[in-house]
Write a protein that holds these residues in place. Sequence first.
Motif, short mmCIF file in Angstrom:
data_model
loop_
_atom_site.label_atom_id
_atom_site.label_comp_id
_atom_site.label_asym_id
_atom_site.label_seq_id
_atom_site.Cartn_x
_atom_site.Cartn_y
_atom_site.Cartn_z
N SER A 156 0.82 -1.22 0.00
CA SER A 156 0.00 0.00 0.00
C SER A 156 0.85 1.26 0.00
N ALA A 157 2.08 1.16 0.50
CA ALA A 157 2.93 2.35 0.63
C ALA A 157 3.22 3.00 -0.71
N PHE A 158 3.33 2.20 -1.77
CA PHE A 158 3.74 2.76 -3.06
C PHE A 158 2.65 3.62 -3.72
N PRO A 159 1.40 3.18 -3.79
CA PRO A 159 0.38 4.11 -4.31
C PRO A 159 0.19 5.34 -3.43
N ILE A 160 0.40 5.20 -2.12
CA ILE A 160 0.29 6.35 -1.24
C ILE A 160 1.35 7.39 -1.59
N MET A 161 2.57 6.93 -1.84
CA MET A 161 3.66 7.84 -2.20
C MET A 161 3.63 8.23 -3.67
N GLY A 162 2.83 7.52 -4.46
CA GLY A 162 2.74 7.83 -5.89
C GLY A 162 3.80 7.14 -6.73
N ILE A 163 4.52 6.19 -6.14
CA ILE A 163 5.61 5.49 -6.85
C ILE A 163 5.05 4.25 -7.54
N ARG A 164 5.35 4.09 -8.81
CA ARG A 164 4.93 2.88 -9.54
C ARG A 164 5.73 1.68 -9.04
N TYR A 165 5.08 0.54 -8.99
CA TYR A 165 5.71 -0.66 -8.42
C TYR A 165 5.46 -1.85 -9.34
N ARG A 166 6.55 -2.54 -9.69
CA ARG A 166 6.43 -3.70 -10.58
C ARG A 166 7.25 -4.86 -10.05
N VAL A 167 6.83 -6.07 -10.40
CA VAL A 167 7.55 -7.28 -10.00
C VAL A 167 7.72 -8.18 -11.22
N MET A 222 23.63 10.32 4.84
CA MET A 222 22.34 10.97 4.62
C MET A 222 21.41 10.69 5.80
N ASN A 223 20.69 11.71 6.22
CA ASN A 223 19.71 11.55 7.28
C ASN A 223 18.39 11.05 6.71
N PHE A 224 17.73 10.20 7.48
CA PHE A 224 16.48 9.60 7.01
C PHE A 224 15.38 10.63 6.82
N GLY A 225 15.22 11.53 7.78
CA GLY A 225 14.11 12.49 7.74
C GLY A 225 14.07 13.34 6.48
N PRO A 226 15.17 14.04 6.14
CA PRO A 226 15.17 14.86 4.93
C PRO A 226 14.96 14.04 3.66
N HIS A 227 15.50 12.82 3.63
CA HIS A 227 15.34 11.98 2.45
C HIS A 227 13.88 11.56 2.28
N LEU A 228 13.24 11.19 3.38
CA LEU A 228 11.82 10.85 3.34
C LEU A 228 10.99 12.04 2.89
N LEU A 229 11.29 13.22 3.42
CA LEU A 229 10.56 14.43 3.06
C LEU A 229 10.70 14.72 1.57
N LYS A 230 11.90 14.57 1.05
CA LYS A 230 12.13 14.82 -0.38
C LYS A 230 11.24 13.93 -1.24
N ILE A 231 11.15 12.66 -0.88
CA ILE A 231 10.35 11.73 -1.67
C ILE A 231 8.86 12.02 -1.54
N LEU A 232 8.41 12.29 -0.32
CA LEU A 232 7.00 12.58 -0.11
C LEU A 232 6.56 13.87 -0.81
N ALA A 233 7.48 14.83 -0.94
CA ALA A 233 7.14 16.13 -1.52
C ALA A 233 7.23 16.15 -3.04
N GLY A 263 8.84 8.26 -9.66
CA GLY A 263 9.39 7.30 -10.60
C GLY A 263 8.84 5.91 -10.36
N GLU A 264 9.74 4.94 -10.42
CA GLU A 264 9.30 3.55 -10.37
C GLU A 264 10.31 2.69 -9.64
N VAL A 265 9.81 1.66 -8.97
CA VAL A 265 10.68 0.65 -8.41
C VAL A 265 10.24 -0.70 -8.97
N GLU A 266 11.22 -1.49 -9.36
CA GLU A 266 10.95 -2.82 -9.92
C GLU A 266 11.76 -3.86 -9.15
#
Length: 273
Positions: free
Chosen positions: A69-80, A220-231, A236-239
């Motif tokens: 569920s995390a990937f549609p919430i973040m807007g990231i395409r997910y493939r297997v 790299m700190n986790f917080g800023p990296h998470l914020l960057k992705i959420l914003a 993109g996509e993860v496969e």
Amino acid sequence: MSTWDDATEPEARGTGPVGWLRALLRGSVLGVVTYGGLMLLLFVRLIERPLFGVARPWTPSITTTVCRSAFPIMGIRYRVRGAPMEHIGAVVANHGSWLDIFALNACQRVYFVAKSEVANWPGIGWLARATGTVFIRRDPREAKAQQQLFEDRIRAGHHLLFFPEGTSTDARRVLPFKPTLFAAFYSHGLEKVMQIQPVTVIYRAPEGEDPRFYGWWGKMNFGPHLLKILAAPRQGEVEVVFHEPVDVADFPSRKLLAAHCEAAVRSAMPEEA
């Protein structure tokens, strides 16, 4: 001469008030789903543990559903591509980001092997402990005890997932696999009954962003990296690519097994930068 890990974290585009609002909305939903799922998992585990002990027939389904569920919430395409093995054994994968936890849990029942420091990370440590992560210390004095723990979990039917690179990268390359952890597969006849499945995790950055957008490495700190992705206004996509499992018994040494798994994982990666 500079190397890839000397580089600083790539800046993201499109940040600002709208980006902060986007991050707040996505983060709120992700937090509710993740920690709501954790509460449900802990409740179910209260029933599951007395009935089944180390076996976990129910709770991994909760973990898989939350991570998927995390990937549609973040807007990231997910493939297997391919399928996870069902045979007794372990899984090895490249390590490019904290997102690997979601990507690899979303499509299989797996238990991560992580360094002991992760257990104390805010938020993440709690999740890791609840989902059955195996924590290890880089202490030679504990090597035998850890190897026995690996063996017990594998014989119990748990698919342990190892990151043999030993560190995360910029998600654009595969580092040499360290054969040390592969020694756990050559104990008390375990090599005669188990398989190893190599898995490749591929990240494709949003259009117009640095190719290393999802990579998380170095200091790299986790917080800023998470914020960057959420914003991010675009994602993109993860496969996830499952390769053919191999019998440990077919490899006379841990070095040969590590080399084979590294080559399999590397074969699916786009050309490295």
